[in-house]
Design a protein around this motif. Structure first.
Motif, short mmCIF file in Angstrom:
data_model
loop_
_atom_site.label_atom_id
_atom_site.label_comp_id
_atom_site.label_asym_id
_atom_site.label_seq_id
_atom_site.Cartn_x
_atom_site.Cartn_y
_atom_site.Cartn_z
N ARG A 4 -8.01 -0.29 -10.13
CA ARG A 4 -6.72 -0.98 -10.07
C ARG A 4 -5.64 -0.12 -9.42
NH1 ARG A 4 -7.63 -1.84 -15.78
NH2 ARG A 4 -5.63 -0.87 -16.25
N ALA A 5 -5.98 1.09 -9.04
CA ALA A 5 -4.99 2.03 -8.51
C ALA A 5 -4.51 1.62 -7.13
CB ALA A 5 -5.58 3.44 -8.45
N THR A 6 -3.21 1.79 -6.91
CA THR A 6 -2.58 1.52 -5.62
C THR A 6 -1.86 2.77 -5.16
OG1 THR A 6 -2.23 -0.82 -6.19
CG2 THR A 6 -0.90 0.09 -4.40
N LYS A 7 -2.04 3.13 -3.90
CA LYS A 7 -1.34 4.29 -3.35
C LYS A 7 0.07 3.90 -2.90
CE LYS A 7 -5.30 6.86 -1.49
NZ LYS A 7 -5.90 7.44 -0.25
N ILE A 8 1.02 4.75 -3.21
CA ILE A 8 2.39 4.57 -2.74
C ILE A 8 2.79 5.83 -2.00
CG2 ILE A 8 4.79 4.19 -3.38
CD1 ILE A 8 3.84 2.71 -5.83
N ILE A 21 -1.37 2.85 -11.50
CA ILE A 21 -2.33 1.96 -12.16
C ILE A 21 -1.58 1.10 -13.17
CG2 ILE A 21 -4.41 1.82 -13.58
CD1 ILE A 21 -5.12 4.65 -12.57
N PRO A 22 -1.63 -0.22 -13.05
CA PRO A 22 -0.97 -1.10 -14.02
C PRO A 22 -1.79 -1.20 -15.30
CG PRO A 22 -2.11 -2.42 -12.39
CD PRO A 22 -2.27 -0.99 -11.96
N GLY A 23 -1.12 -1.48 -16.41
CA GLY A 23 -1.82 -1.64 -17.68
C GLY A 23 -0.92 -1.37 -18.86
N HIS A 24 -1.49 -0.88 -19.93
CA HIS A 24 -0.76 -0.57 -21.16
C HIS A 24 -1.16 0.84 -21.56
CE1 HIS A 24 0.06 -1.73 -25.66
NE2 HIS A 24 0.94 -0.87 -25.18
N PHE A 25 -0.20 1.77 -21.50
CA PHE A 25 -0.50 3.17 -21.73
C PHE A 25 0.45 3.77 -22.76
CE2 PHE A 25 -1.42 2.00 -17.33
CZ PHE A 25 -2.77 2.29 -17.27
N ALA A 26 -0.06 4.71 -23.53
CA ALA A 26 0.73 5.37 -24.57
C ALA A 26 0.95 6.84 -24.20
CB ALA A 26 0.02 5.28 -25.91
N ILE A 175 11.22 12.02 -5.80
CA ILE A 175 10.57 11.51 -4.60
C ILE A 175 10.38 10.00 -4.72
CG2 ILE A 175 8.55 11.65 -3.09
CD1 ILE A 175 8.04 14.45 -4.26
N PHE A 176 9.94 9.58 -5.91
CA PHE A 176 9.69 8.16 -6.19
C PHE A 176 10.53 7.72 -7.38
CE2 PHE A 176 5.83 10.05 -4.42
CZ PHE A 176 5.54 9.19 -3.38
N GLY A 177 10.93 6.43 -7.35
CA GLY A 177 11.76 5.91 -8.44
C GLY A 177 11.51 4.44 -8.69
N GLU A 178 12.49 3.81 -9.32
CA GLU A 178 12.37 2.40 -9.70
C GLU A 178 12.13 1.50 -8.50
OE1 GLU A 178 16.16 2.31 -11.84
OE2 GLU A 178 15.04 1.64 -13.59
N ASN A 179 12.68 1.84 -7.35
CA ASN A 179 12.51 1.01 -6.16
C ASN A 179 11.09 1.03 -5.62
OD1 ASN A 179 15.21 0.29 -6.22
ND2 ASN A 179 15.84 1.94 -4.84
N ASP A 180 10.32 2.04 -6.02
CA ASP A 180 8.93 2.14 -5.56
C ASP A 180 7.97 1.41 -6.48
OD1 ASP A 180 9.21 4.11 -3.24
OD2 ASP A 180 10.18 5.22 -4.86
#
Length: 213
Positions: A4-8, A21-26, A175-180
């Motif tokens: 499910r991983a996507t490169k940005i 990776i989208p999902g539910h993480f703790a 480097i990366f934030g909410e917009n990414d």
């Protein structure tokens, strides 16, 4: 999960890459709906150097930095960042005209400490905090408290990923934030809507990586 991983890629330097990776993480402090994997960036020469080149753009030649304090396993990026800052003319007040790259130790009580032989790299020095991610701000707050306790002067905070522009009262250079990651969310563990919907936790995550459940 890896499927499910996507490169940005960073808009500034295409060689600076995170894998999301989208999902539910703790985490130790919260639940999140994306795991931001920075393992390769923190370990691979080309990506670590690219990350450092992006972070270095924030600081002008009028900034004094003596010590880069690396959290979350960011020492490789920290070393490249020191090179970038030195090459760009960043000034240091220490007598050797160079920079220290250090990491605090975590004692059995969970406190961040610097041993006696390390304290001369903090006391009276202009320090830059470098983290992998800034979400709840608790890690930054702990690190700032530690640096101030040992007499350091905090000049800035940099992170590979930050969910906000300001955390713990400090502006975050990221480097990366909410917009990414537009729908990135962090939740209090006791008020997590994913838990309320009984969505299974995919993995326990921290700065070292993830452990699937």
């Amino acid at each position: 999960m890896e499927s499910r991983a996507t490169k940005i890629h960073s808009k500034v330097n295409q060689n600076a890459i995170i894998r999301v990776i989208p999902g539910h993480f703790a985490t130790n402090h919260s639940h999140i709906n994306y795991y931001v994997d920075m393992t390769i960036m923190k370990s691979r020469k080309s990506e670590a150097a690219a990350a450092a080149s992006v972070l270095a753009r924030k600081y002008s030649t009028s900034t004094y930095i003596d010590t880069i304090i690396c959290m979350d396993g960011c020492e490789v990026i920290g070393a490249y960042l020191a090179d970038e800052l030195t090459n760009s003319g960043i000034m240091s007040l220490n007598q050797h005209q160079t920079m220290y790259i250090v990491s605090p130790e975590v004692n059995p009580g969970g406190q961040l400490i610097f041993r006696d032989n390390m304290q001369m790299m903090i006391q009276g020095k202009h320090c830059l905090l470098l983290l992998a991610s800034a979400t709840t701000g608790r890690t930054i707050a702990r690190a700032m408290e530690c640096v101030k306790y040992y007499g350091g002067i905090i000049e800035g905070v940099s992170a590979i990923f930050s969910a906000s522009k300001n955390v713990a009262g400090m502006e975050i250079n990221s480097i990366f934030g909410e917009n990414d990651i537009l729908d990135y969310q962090t939740y209090d563990a006791g008020k997590c809507p994913l838990c309320a919907r009984k969505q299974k936790i995919d993995a326990i995550v921290n700065s070292y990586g993830y452990s699937k459940l």
